[in-house]
Enzyme design. Sequence first.
Site, PDB file in Angstrom:
ATOM      1  N   LYS A  82      13.999 -16.508  21.942  1.00 10.69           N
ATOM      2  CA  LYS A  82      14.021 -15.290  21.118  1.00 10.69           C
ATOM      3  C   LYS A  82      13.545 -14.081  21.929  1.00 10.69           C
ATOM      4  O   LYS A  82      14.025 -12.962  21.723  1.00 10.69           O
ATOM      5  CB  LYS A  82      13.138 -15.477  19.884  1.00 10.69           C
ATOM      6  CG  LYS A  82      13.720 -16.421  18.859  1.00 10.69           C
ATOM      7  CD  LYS A  82      13.012 -16.200  17.528  1.00 10.69           C
ATOM      8  CE  LYS A  82      13.028 -17.434  16.672  1.00 10.69           C
ATOM      9  NZ  LYS A  82      12.058 -17.360  15.565  1.00 10.69           N
ATOM     10  N   GLY A 123      -3.268  -3.014  12.732  1.00 10.35           N
ATOM     11  CA  GLY A 123      -1.991  -2.398  12.357  1.00 10.35           C
ATOM     12  C   GLY A 123      -2.026  -1.473  11.151  1.00 10.35           C
ATOM     13  O   GLY A 123      -0.963  -1.025  10.699  1.00 10.35           O
ATOM     14  N   LYS A 154       0.827  -1.207   0.000  1.00 13.49           N
ATOM     15  CA  LYS A 154       0.000   0.000   0.000  1.00 13.49           C
ATOM     16  C   LYS A 154       0.871   1.271   0.000  1.00 13.49           C
ATOM     17  O   LYS A 154       0.357   2.374  -0.024  1.00 13.49           O
ATOM     18  CB  LYS A 154      -0.915   0.002   1.224  1.00 13.49           C
ATOM     19  CG  LYS A 154      -1.670  -1.308   1.374  1.00 13.49           C
ATOM     20  CD  LYS A 154      -3.035  -1.153   1.934  1.00 13.49           C
ATOM     21  CE  LYS A 154      -3.772  -2.485   2.012  1.00 13.49           C
ATOM     22  NZ  LYS A 154      -3.882  -3.184   0.727  1.00 13.49           N
ATOM     23  N   ASN A 182      13.986  -0.186   7.205  1.00  7.14           N
ATOM     24  CA  ASN A 182      12.812  -0.100   6.320  1.00  7.14           C
ATOM     25  C   ASN A 182      12.808   1.200   5.517  1.00  7.14           C
ATOM     26  O   ASN A 182      11.918   1.407   4.690  1.00  7.14           O
ATOM     27  CB  ASN A 182      11.503  -0.261   7.102  1.00  7.14           C
ATOM     28  CG  ASN A 182      11.080   1.018   7.806  1.00  7.14           C
ATOM     29  OD1 ASN A 182      11.916   1.866   8.118  1.00  7.14           O
ATOM     30  ND2 ASN A 182       9.794   1.162   8.044  1.00  7.14           N
ATOM     31  N   MET A 198      -0.718  -6.013  15.206  1.00  3.55           N
ATOM     32  CA  MET A 198       0.032  -5.359  14.114  1.00  3.55           C
ATOM     33  C   MET A 198      -0.491  -5.769  12.743  1.00  3.55           C
ATOM     34  O   MET A 198      -0.264  -5.078  11.762  1.00  3.55           O
ATOM     35  CB  MET A 198       1.515  -5.709  14.216  1.00  3.55           C
ATOM     36  CG  MET A 198       2.224  -4.954  15.305  1.00  3.55           C
ATOM     37  SD  MET A 198       3.998  -5.109  15.029  1.00  3.55           S
ATOM     38  CE  MET A 198       4.575  -4.598  16.623  1.00  3.55           C
ATOM     39  N   ALA A 215       8.507 -12.193  18.961  1.00  4.69           N
ATOM     40  CA  ALA A 215       9.890 -11.706  19.082  1.00  4.69           C
ATOM     41  C   ALA A 215      10.595 -11.770  17.738  1.00  4.69           C
ATOM     42  O   ALA A 215      11.793 -11.993  17.666  1.00  4.69           O
ATOM     43  CB  ALA A 215      10.631 -12.534  20.137  1.00  4.69           C
ATOM     44  N   LYS A 267      14.656  -6.436   4.534  1.00  3.84           N
ATOM     45  CA  LYS A 267      15.000  -5.434   5.551  1.00  3.84           C
ATOM     46  C   LYS A 267      16.393  -5.652   6.171  1.00  3.84           C
ATOM     47  O   LYS A 267      17.085  -4.702   6.498  1.00  3.84           O
ATOM     48  CB  LYS A 267      13.950  -5.408   6.668  1.00  3.84           C
ATOM     49  CG  LYS A 267      12.626  -4.781   6.249  1.00  3.84           C
ATOM     50  CD  LYS A 267      11.684  -4.715   7.434  1.00  3.84           C
ATOM     51  CE  LYS A 267      10.331  -4.172   7.039  1.00  3.84           C
ATOM     52  NZ  LYS A 267       9.401  -4.058   8.184  1.00  3.84           N
ATOM     53  N   ASP A 320       9.375   1.644  11.783  1.00  5.07           N
ATOM     54  CA  ASP A 320       8.228   0.819  12.194  1.00  5.07           C
ATOM     55  C   ASP A 320       7.779   1.141  13.620  1.00  5.07           C
ATOM     56  O   ASP A 320       6.588   1.270  13.896  1.00  5.07           O
ATOM     57  CB  ASP A 320       8.574  -0.676  12.097  1.00  5.07           C
ATOM     58  CG  ASP A 320       8.520  -1.179  10.657  1.00  5.07           C
ATOM     59  OD1 ASP A 320       7.825  -0.560   9.832  1.00  5.07           O
ATOM     60  OD2 ASP A 320       9.183  -2.192  10.370  1.00  5.07           O
TER      61      ASP A 320
HETATM   62  P1  NDP Z   1       8.714 -12.789  11.817  1.00  5.84           P
HETATM   63  O1  NDP Z   1       8.586 -13.953  10.895  1.00  5.84           O
HETATM   64  O2  NDP Z   1      10.017 -12.124  11.991  1.00  5.84           O
HETATM   65  O3  NDP Z   1       8.217 -13.245  13.290  1.00  5.84           O
HETATM   66  C1  NDP Z   1       7.033 -13.958  13.458  1.00  5.84           C
HETATM   67  C2  NDP Z   1       6.692 -14.042  14.925  1.00  5.84           C
HETATM   68  O4  NDP Z   1       5.398 -14.644  15.042  1.00  5.84           O
HETATM   69  C3  NDP Z   1       7.635 -14.897  15.751  1.00  5.84           C
HETATM   70  O5  NDP Z   1       7.747 -14.337  17.040  1.00  5.84           O
HETATM   71  C4  NDP Z   1       6.911 -16.247  15.784  1.00  5.84           C
HETATM   72  O6  NDP Z   1       7.225 -17.031  16.904  1.00  5.84           O
HETATM   73  C5  NDP Z   1       5.488 -15.776  15.910  1.00  5.84           C
HETATM   74  N1  NDP Z   1       4.472 -16.766  15.471  1.00  5.84           N
HETATM   75  C6  NDP Z   1       4.225 -17.198  14.200  1.00  5.84           C
HETATM   76  N2  NDP Z   1       3.185 -18.055  14.186  1.00  5.84           N
HETATM   77  C7  NDP Z   1       2.758 -18.169  15.476  1.00  5.84           C
HETATM   78  C8  NDP Z   1       1.729 -18.905  16.111  1.00  5.84           C
HETATM   79  N3  NDP Z   1       0.914 -19.701  15.403  1.00  5.84           N
HETATM   80  N4  NDP Z   1       1.564 -18.766  17.455  1.00  5.84           N
HETATM   81  C9  NDP Z   1       2.382 -17.945  18.177  1.00  5.84           C
HETATM   82  N5  NDP Z   1       3.386 -17.237  17.632  1.00  5.84           N
HETATM   83  C10 NDP Z   1       3.575 -17.346  16.288  1.00  5.84           C
HETATM   84  O7  NDP Z   1       7.593 -11.765  11.320  1.00  5.84           O
HETATM   85  P2  NDP Z   1       7.557 -10.180  11.589  1.00  5.84           P
HETATM   86  O8  NDP Z   1       7.956  -9.948  12.992  1.00  5.84           O
HETATM   87  O9  NDP Z   1       8.286  -9.487  10.517  1.00  5.84           O
HETATM   88  O10 NDP Z   1       6.004  -9.821  11.363  1.00  5.84           O
HETATM   89  C11 NDP Z   1       5.020 -10.225  12.317  1.00  5.84           C
HETATM   90  C12 NDP Z   1       3.671  -9.622  11.986  1.00  5.84           C
HETATM   91  O11 NDP Z   1       3.715  -8.216  12.095  1.00  5.84           O
HETATM   92  C13 NDP Z   1       3.163  -9.933  10.563  1.00  5.84           C
HETATM   93  O12 NDP Z   1       1.792 -10.256  10.650  1.00  5.84           O
HETATM   94  C14 NDP Z   1       3.362  -8.629   9.829  1.00  5.84           C
HETATM   95  O13 NDP Z   1       2.421  -8.465   8.797  1.00  5.84           O
HETATM   96  C15 NDP Z   1       3.113  -7.623  10.960  1.00  5.84           C
HETATM   97  N6  NDP Z   1       3.746  -6.323  10.701  1.00  5.84           N
HETATM   98  C16 NDP Z   1       2.937  -5.223  10.583  1.00  5.84           C
HETATM   99  C17 NDP Z   1       3.471  -3.986  10.345  1.00  5.84           C
HETATM  100  C18 NDP Z   1       2.558  -2.807  10.208  1.00  5.84           C
HETATM  101  O14 NDP Z   1       3.022  -1.734   9.789  1.00  5.84           O
HETATM  102  N7  NDP Z   1       1.301  -2.941  10.564  1.00  5.84           N
HETATM  103  C19 NDP Z   1       4.932  -3.776  10.207  1.00  5.84           C
HETATM  104  C20 NDP Z   1       5.703  -4.990  10.381  1.00  5.84           C
HETATM  105  C21 NDP Z   1       5.117  -6.215  10.595  1.00  5.84           C
HETATM  106  P3  NDP Z   1       8.492 -18.055  16.876  1.00  5.84           P
HETATM  107  O15 NDP Z   1       9.704 -17.207  17.161  1.00  5.84           O
HETATM  108  O16 NDP Z   1       8.190 -19.022  17.940  1.00  5.84           O
HETATM  109  O17 NDP Z   1       8.530 -18.667  15.495  1.00  5.84           O
END
Ligand code: NDP
Length: 272
Positions: A155, A237, A15, A86, A213, A127, A65, A102
């Site tokens: 993490k 978010g 977007k 970013n 988010m 995390a 990133k 962010d």
């Molecule tokens: P990452 O892949 O870096 O991290 C994913 C995280 O989600 C990890 O902590 C992971 O845990 C956890 N996770 C995934 N699936 C599950 C589950 N089923 N149950 C519990 N924990 C889970 O992704 P990002 O941090 O980059 O992004 C995360 C979210 O934030 C996305 O949905 C993204 O769209 C959103 N986002 C929104 C933004 C905005 O501007 N609104 C900006 C940036 C991100 P584990 O470590 O155990 O795998």
Amino acid sequence: MDHYAVFGNPIKQSKSPFIHTLFAQQTQEKMVYSAIEPAIDDFDAALKAFFLEQGKGCNITAPFKEQAYQYAQQLTKRAELAGAVNTLKLTDDGILIGDNTDGAGLVLDLKNNHVTLKGARILLIGAGGAARGVCGPLLAEQPKELIIANRTFSKAQTLTTIFTKLGNISAGEFSELSGEFDLIINSTSASLQGEVPLISAKLIRPETTIYDMMYSAQVTPFNAWAKEQGARLTIDGLGMLVGQAAESFAIWRGVKPGAKQVLNELRHNLAT
Ligand code: NDP
């Protein structure tokens, strides 16, 4: 005309071109903003070409990133702590500065929603990259406590180590979380799979602000679940997305656009 862009793969869902084009209209800045999708192994070459051809700055989204963090010649403090970039800006001296907006976007959106951060007890679930990007800016608002909980506990501990000097931050296991939170932020990608992180429903009181988010036309799974537990204020978010863009725009152009009109239009577009 000055050229800006967002780099990601895939990128067609982005977007950012819509947001920045509206910002430019709003502030009467003369610029163009496009979307660029380099092949996964071609990011550095695509960036180089962009800046050779009048590019002034760009946004970076998944999965680039961390690569942008490596590519930048200078990093802001918050980008250094976030471990990811970013926003890139080419200065008049030809230096490429990497920033991360962010966290500032999240804080801006929380404030626009009248959420008090100073003195608040905050739970941040997740995390990953998004969580790491927001820890510094959240701690800068001087919350009473910031607890990070993640499915993979180690993490969460790593984030605590990185940010411990900035404020009262600790890691918690999902099953051991207790007490009352003023704000619970879901930064996991669980919602993308229609799942909700396994935290106790008891953590949610009517006055706990819930922030997911993720955003979507419908209420996100996490926010829907929190509403069922009685949370009165749930936010998704989309405002964070607009907030981080506004911050990037200000870095490039020196003028801060208003988020509200753009957010309203995006929300309307999501629903139609
Ligand atoms: P990452 O892949 O870096 O991290 C994913 C995280 O989600 C990890 O902590 C992971 O845990 C956890 N996770 C995934 N699936 C599950 C589950 N089923 N149950 C519990 N924990 C889970 O992704 P990002 O941090 O980059 O992004 C995360 C979210 O934030 C996305 O949905 C993204 O769209 C959103 N986002 C929104 C933004 C905005 O501007 N609104 C900006 C940036 C991100 P584990 O470590 O155990 O795998």
